[in-house]
Design a protein around this motif. Sequence first.
Motif, short mmCIF file in Angstrom:
data_model
loop_
_atom_site.label_atom_id
_atom_site.label_comp_id
_atom_site.label_asym_id
_atom_site.label_seq_id
_atom_site.Cartn_x
_atom_site.Cartn_y
_atom_site.Cartn_z
N MET A 93 -6.02 12.37 6.39
CA MET A 93 -6.85 11.59 5.33
C MET A 93 -7.90 12.83 4.73
SD MET A 93 -10.67 9.35 7.04
CE MET A 93 -11.83 10.49 6.39
N ALA A 94 -7.88 12.15 2.99
CA ALA A 94 -8.18 12.84 1.75
C ALA A 94 -9.59 13.22 1.71
CB ALA A 94 -7.28 12.29 0.97
N LYS A 112 -5.60 3.21 -6.14
CA LYS A 112 -6.04 2.30 -5.38
C LYS A 112 -7.36 2.32 -5.43
CE LYS A 112 -4.77 3.01 -1.76
NZ LYS A 112 -3.70 1.69 -1.20
N LYS A 113 -7.85 2.41 -6.84
CA LYS A 113 -8.79 2.01 -7.11
C LYS A 113 -10.41 1.65 -7.24
CE LYS A 113 -6.56 -0.21 -10.98
NZ LYS A 113 -6.12 1.68 -12.34
N ILE A 114 -10.37 2.97 -6.19
CA ILE A 114 -11.69 3.40 -5.73
C ILE A 114 -13.25 4.97 -6.70
CG2 ILE A 114 -10.69 2.89 -2.65
CD1 ILE A 114 -10.29 6.39 -3.01
N GLN A 171 -13.90 5.85 0.76
CA GLN A 171 -13.36 7.07 0.64
C GLN A 171 -12.25 6.72 1.79
OE1 GLN A 171 -13.08 10.57 -0.04
NE2 GLN A 171 -15.20 11.02 -0.43
N ASP A 172 -11.96 5.82 2.63
CA ASP A 172 -11.36 6.13 4.30
C ASP A 172 -9.61 5.13 3.42
OD1 ASP A 172 -12.52 6.73 5.80
OD2 ASP A 172 -13.27 4.86 6.83
#
Length: 67
Positions: free
Chosen positions: A1-2, A23-25, A45-46
Motif C-alpha cells: 500500500m502506498a 486514480k483521481k484520488i 489513500q487506500d
Amino acid sequence: MAKVTFNEDKCKGCGLCVTACPKKIVSLSKRMNSKGYHPAEVVNQDACIGCASCAMMCPDVVITVER
C-alpha cells in the motif's frame, strides 16, 4: 500500500497533481494553507497505487510518495 503526503504550507494549489493522478484520488482542499492557497490532498489513500505521477508533476516538490 502506498502513502502520499503533501507539504501543505508549501503547496500553491496549482492542480497539476490533480490532473496527473490516474486514480483521481487527489483534489484541492476547501480549506486554505498559511499562504492563502487551497492545497492538494488525497481523498482516498487506500486507492493509491503508488505510481508517483502526482509527485513527478509537482513543480514545487511538495509531494512525497512512500511504498
